[in-house]
Every structure is written in structure tokens, then in C-alpha cells.
Motif scaffolding. Sequence first.
Motif, PDB file in Angstrom:
ATOM      1  N   SER A 150       4.058  -2.975 -25.348  1.00  0.00           N
ATOM      2  CA  SER A 150       2.724  -2.403 -25.090  1.00  0.00           C
ATOM      3  C   SER A 150       1.903  -3.470 -24.377  1.00  0.00           C
ATOM      4  N   THR A 151       1.410  -3.137 -23.208  1.00  0.00           N
ATOM      5  CA  THR A 151       0.771  -4.144 -22.361  1.00  0.00           C
ATOM      6  C   THR A 151      -0.604  -3.699 -21.860  1.00  0.00           C
ATOM      7  N   SER A 152      -1.417  -4.691 -21.574  1.00  0.00           N
ATOM      8  CA  SER A 152      -2.646  -4.476 -20.809  1.00  0.00           C
ATOM      9  C   SER A 152      -2.547  -5.335 -19.559  1.00  0.00           C
ATOM     10  N   LYS A 153      -3.108  -4.825 -18.459  1.00  0.00           N
ATOM     11  CA  LYS A 153      -3.103  -5.559 -17.198  1.00  0.00           C
ATOM     12  C   LYS A 153      -4.485  -5.493 -16.572  1.00  0.00           C
ATOM     13  N   ILE A 154      -4.866  -6.591 -15.942  1.00  0.00           N
ATOM     14  CA  ILE A 154      -6.055  -6.590 -15.104  1.00  0.00           C
ATOM     15  C   ILE A 154      -5.667  -7.210 -13.767  1.00  0.00           C
ATOM     16  N   ALA A 155      -6.035  -6.539 -12.688  1.00  0.00           N
ATOM     17  CA  ALA A 155      -5.645  -6.993 -11.355  1.00  0.00           C
ATOM     18  C   ALA A 155      -6.863  -7.048 -10.450  1.00  0.00           C
ATOM     19  N   LEU A 156      -6.897  -8.052  -9.590  1.00  0.00           N
ATOM     20  CA  LEU A 156      -7.963  -8.223  -8.601  1.00  0.00           C
ATOM     21  C   LEU A 156      -7.329  -8.426  -7.237  1.00  0.00           C
ATOM     22  N   GLN A 157      -7.883  -7.763  -6.243  1.00  0.00           N
ATOM     23  CA  GLN A 157      -7.459  -8.001  -4.870  1.00  0.00           C
ATOM     24  C   GLN A 157      -8.704  -8.309  -4.043  1.00  0.00           C
ATOM     25  N   TYR A 158      -8.736  -9.517  -3.477  1.00  0.00           N
ATOM     26  CA  TYR A 158      -9.910  -9.995  -2.756  1.00  0.00           C
ATOM     27  C   TYR A 158      -9.533 -10.262  -1.313  1.00  0.00           C
ATOM     28  N   ASN A 159     -10.163  -9.511  -0.402  1.00  0.00           N
ATOM     29  CA  ASN A 159      -9.914  -9.649   1.027  1.00  0.00           C
ATOM     30  C   ASN A 159     -11.246  -9.988   1.715  1.00  0.00           C
ATOM     31  N   PRO A 160     -11.681 -11.248   1.622  1.00  0.00           N
ATOM     32  CA  PRO A 160     -13.052 -11.596   2.034  1.00  0.00           C
ATOM     33  C   PRO A 160     -13.319 -11.443   3.521  1.00  0.00           C
ATOM     34  N   PHE A 161     -12.273 -11.420   4.348  1.00  0.00           N
ATOM     35  CA  PHE A 161     -12.495 -11.406   5.794  1.00  0.00           C
ATOM     36  C   PHE A 161     -12.181 -10.052   6.434  1.00  0.00           C
ATOM     37  N   ASP A 162     -11.969  -9.035   5.625  1.00  0.00           N
ATOM     38  CA  ASP A 162     -11.812  -7.687   6.172  1.00  0.00           C
ATOM     39  C   ASP A 162     -13.123  -7.227   6.804  1.00  0.00           C
ATOM     40  N   VAL A 163     -13.020  -6.421   7.845  1.00  0.00           N
ATOM     41  CA  VAL A 163     -14.193  -5.868   8.512  1.00  0.00           C
ATOM     42  C   VAL A 163     -14.199  -4.353   8.308  1.00  0.00           C
ATOM     43  N   TYR A 164     -15.317  -3.834   7.788  1.00  0.00           N
ATOM     44  CA  TYR A 164     -15.425  -2.401   7.483  1.00  0.00           C
ATOM     45  C   TYR A 164     -16.495  -1.741   8.338  1.00  0.00           C
ATOM     46  N   LYS A 165     -16.313  -0.451   8.553  1.00  0.00           N
ATOM     47  CA  LYS A 165     -17.274   0.361   9.293  1.00  0.00           C
ATOM     48  C   LYS A 165     -17.691   1.540   8.421  1.00  0.00           C
ATOM     49  N   THR A 166     -19.000   1.755   8.313  1.00  0.00           N
ATOM     50  CA  THR A 166     -19.525   2.848   7.498  1.00  0.00           C
ATOM     51  C   THR A 166     -20.095   3.932   8.408  1.00  0.00           C
ATOM     52  N   THR A 167     -19.562   5.148   8.289  1.00  0.00           N
ATOM     53  CA  THR A 167     -20.047   6.301   9.046  1.00  0.00           C
ATOM     54  C   THR A 167     -20.131   7.503   8.116  1.00  0.00           C
ATOM     55  N   GLU A 168     -21.266   8.169   8.130  1.00  0.00           N
ATOM     56  CA  GLU A 168     -21.468   9.376   7.319  1.00  0.00           C
ATOM     57  C   GLU A 168     -21.098   9.128   5.859  1.00  0.00           C
ATOM     58  N   ASP A 169     -21.596   8.027   5.320  1.00  0.00           N
ATOM     59  CA  ASP A 169     -21.367   7.654   3.917  1.00  0.00           C
ATOM     60  C   ASP A 169     -19.898   7.403   3.594  1.00  0.00           C
ATOM     61  N   LYS A 170     -19.073   7.163   4.616  1.00  0.00           N
ATOM     62  CA  LYS A 170     -17.668   6.868   4.393  1.00  0.00           C
ATOM     63  C   LYS A 170     -17.349   5.499   4.976  1.00  0.00           C
ATOM     64  N   THR A 171     -16.733   4.631   4.160  1.00  0.00           N
ATOM     65  CA  THR A 171     -16.398   3.276   4.595  1.00  0.00           C
ATOM     66  C   THR A 171     -14.912   3.194   4.911  1.00  0.00           C
ATOM     67  N   THR A 172     -14.595   2.751   6.110  1.00  0.00           N
ATOM     68  CA  THR A 172     -13.199   2.631   6.522  1.00  0.00           C
ATOM     69  C   THR A 172     -12.931   1.218   7.027  1.00  0.00           C
ATOM     70  N   LEU A 173     -11.691   0.777   6.836  1.00  0.00           N
ATOM     71  CA  LEU A 173     -11.278  -0.550   7.281  1.00  0.00           C
ATOM     72  C   LEU A 173     -11.121  -0.547   8.797  1.00  0.00           C
ATOM     73  N   GLU A 174     -11.855  -1.420   9.461  1.00  0.00           N
ATOM     74  CA  GLU A 174     -11.806  -1.515  10.922  1.00  0.00           C
ATOM     75  C   GLU A 174     -10.871  -2.627  11.377  1.00  0.00           C
ATOM     76  N   LYS A 175     -10.868  -3.759  10.651  1.00  0.00           N
ATOM     77  CA  LYS A 175     -10.011  -4.875  11.010  1.00  0.00           C
ATOM     78  C   LYS A 175      -9.581  -5.626   9.760  1.00  0.00           C
ATOM     79  N   GLU A 176      -8.280  -5.860   9.642  1.00  0.00           N
ATOM     80  CA  GLU A 176      -7.728  -6.589   8.504  1.00  0.00           C
ATOM     81  C   GLU A 176      -7.932  -8.085   8.711  1.00  0.00           C
ATOM     82  N   GLY A 177      -8.526  -8.751   7.705  1.00  0.00           N
ATOM     83  CA  GLY A 177      -8.805 -10.174   7.803  1.00  0.00           C
ATOM     84  C   GLY A 177      -7.913 -11.008   6.902  1.00  0.00           C
ATOM     85  N   PHE A 178      -7.852 -12.286   7.187  1.00  0.00           N
ATOM     86  CA  PHE A 178      -7.025 -13.217   6.420  1.00  0.00           C
ATOM     87  C   PHE A 178      -7.814 -14.496   6.164  1.00  0.00           C
ATOM     88  N   PRO A 179      -7.464 -15.185   5.035  1.00  0.00           N
ATOM     89  CA  PRO A 179      -6.417 -14.885   4.054  1.00  0.00           C
ATOM     90  C   PRO A 179      -6.804 -13.756   3.098  1.00  0.00           C
TER      91      PRO A 179
END
Length: 427
Positions: A208-237
Motif C-alpha cells: 500500500s503506497t502513497s506517491k507525490i510527484a512534481l513536474q517543473y518546466n520553468p522555461f516553457d512558453v504558454y499562450k492563453t486564448t479564450e480562457d484556454k492555455t496551450t503550450l507554445e514552446k517547450e523549454g529546458f531544462p
Amino acid sequence: MHIKLSHIFKISLLAILFNTNLSLAQQKDSTSVEKDSIRKANFLNRLGNGFFPTKFLDIDLRYLVKFNQYEGFRTGLGGQTSEDFSNKYRLNGYVVYGFVDKQIKYSLGGGFRVAPKTNTWINLSYTDDLQETGSTQFILDKRFFQLFEPRLLNIDLFHKHITTKVSVEHEITPKLLTEVQLATSNINPTYGYNFIVNNKNYHAFEVSTSKIALQYNPFDVYKTTEDKTTLEKEGFPRFTFQYTKSYKSVLGSNFNFSKVDFRTIHKVTYKNNSHTLLTLTGGIAEGETPLTHLYHAYPNNIRKETIMQRFSVAGLNSFETMYFNEFFSDKFSTFIVKHYFKPFNISQRFKPQLVLTSRYAVGNMRNKSRHQNITFNTLNHGYTESGFEINKLLFGFGLSATYRYGAYHLPKVEDNVALKFTFNITL
């Protein structure tokens, strides 16, 4: 010629109306083309993520056809409901059949969104299936999809699991994703393995397990249109962290153990259309951890006599000269460097690409004697291999050659060499 002013006015009015209608028609055509382009891009994006979209159901392509050494051919059908069905609720599942073990495997699940702004979902699922022993999975890697998964062809060390889990997905920001998961699993290895803890012998067991996971992509570029956020450019690291805790005596669980897993991916792009990809992965397991939940280093070499008998397909981040089930660790780290040269512009359709690869793994195993009826080594001295790939020679296929050297170099030279196909395709 005498022309009345009224006639001039009428002709001018007709011209204005004609030009206005023409302009509106052009705008309508432009809007239609733009909508078609968006629909096409959305279709290809979902296809690239492993789904064939229909009106209310997205068919999951991962379950159509697979092959491994335990099940032979594994085929089935899976999918999940689309946003056209509901943007508040979703259902998902799959059913597959193995032609060698002659067993049906399946999963049923669903979820409901409790906070659209932060894309917060509560999910439930029940799964009866197989999992490769030693293959730690990051739970946030949900949509890692390959049209062809070469490592699966030669895997033979699986354990059966019946798992019930509940999870909560939450976006702190689009760049910081989290998931918390609670699960209970009945584990039954398909091979003759025994795990000894406190003088008690376990073949099948409960965790029996518990898990907590985090994914941090600080340099991703997002675009928001009509209240919807989409990934425009994948950043690294990009960074992924996961903590797992198993609780003894909770819902029948047999063991206390904990795991910490980490991965970072960095990409360096150069002006000449080449780039270098660096991947660092690590994990530590503490406590009464069975082999099923420990680590291998993603080996991808089969035990055959000659180089050509071992000829298969190279993976994306696997160790091509490392034999299956050769090494296991309770703490390990791998570092992979791949440099992609600018594609050779031979013709419009023929643009092969040279890639240089180098991989390093180090690990350790305490209490190795706990793991009975299975033979393996540890990575204390560091494992190294290097090679090259020539990709996209024909229909996405290429060739690779890798050489194993250093502390785990084998006496016969040919046993250190791996020649393989590569497969790369972009939708």
C-alpha cells in the motif's frame, strides 16, 4: 457623353457593395482555412500523443499491438472519452490479450474535474495487468507515447499486479504540475523469485503506497486564448521529482519502504540546426523493498551468442549493450548524452542524421541476499558505453552501433558490441 449624377451614384454604390461582399467572402474563406488548420493541428497533436480522436471517444493507440517475451503478441483496445463527451467527467480503460500466456488484462477508470482554472482532477482506477520488474514509472509521464517501443520486444521479467488507486492532479501553474496518488497492489512475480524479510519468505505480497510527484518546466512558453492555455514552446531544462512511501499493515501491506526518484532533461540548441540532449536520472530506495520496486538501468540487449543474433531495435534512452536482468540497484543514477548533428540535406525526402551517444550508470545494492532465486550484478564500479546512430535512412529506420567499455567490459570483444536498427518518426 452626358451621364446623370444619379447613375454615377448607383454605379458607385454597387461597386462598394460588391467589394464589401468580396471582402466578407475572403474573410470567411480565411476564417474557414484557419479553422481547418487548427483542426488539423489538433488532430496531429492528439495522434502524436497516442490517441486517434473520434467525436466522443479518443482511441488509445498504445494497446493495439505489442510484443514481449512473456505474452508474445499482446493486442487489445483502449480509449478515453473526449472533451466533446464532457469537460467535467472522463472515463478510460483498456482490455488486452496475450497470445502466449493466454491471459486477459484490463483497466477501468474515470475522473471528474473539481477546479477548471487549475485543471484539478480526482481519478479512480482498477487495473489487472503486468509490469516490468525494476521499471520505476513517473506518474506524471502519462502521455509518453511511442508508435513503436523497441525495449518491449525482449523483456521477460514481469510481475502481475492488481492495483486500485485514487489520485488528484493539480496545476499550481502551467509550468508546475503535481499529482498525489494512493494505491494498494497485490503483486505476484511471474518468475521464481522469493524475498526474505525478518526470516519470512515472500513470493507474492501486498503493498500500500502513497506517491507525490512534481513536474517543473520553468522555461516553457504558454499562450492563453479564450480562457484556454496551450503550450507554445517547450523549454529546458525540465525537472521531475517523485516520492513513494509504502506502509506496512495498511490494507494488508507487507513492507515498509520509501523511494525518491528524480530526473532532469536539458537541451542545448546550436545555430547550425544541431543540438545536444542531456538526461540525468536517479533513484534511492530505503527499507524493505522487493525487487519488483527496485531499479534497473533500462537495459536493451538480449543474451544471444553472436552480434547478429542480438540484432534488434535500439531504444530512446536505454543501454544498448547492457543485458536484460544483468544489473539491479536500490540506489542508482544514469547520465545520457546525445548530440544530434545537422541532418544531411541529400534530397527533399532523404535527410539522414548522425547522432553521437554516450551513457553512464552507477548503482549499489544493500542486502542483496534478501533476493532469492535470481542472479544479478550491481553497478558499483560504473557502467559506460558509447556509440553512434545514423537515423532516418528509410521509412524512419536507421542503424546504430554501441560499444561497452570500462569496469564492466566483457572478455569477448564481440559481447561488448551492439548493432541495431533505430526508429524515428515525427507526426
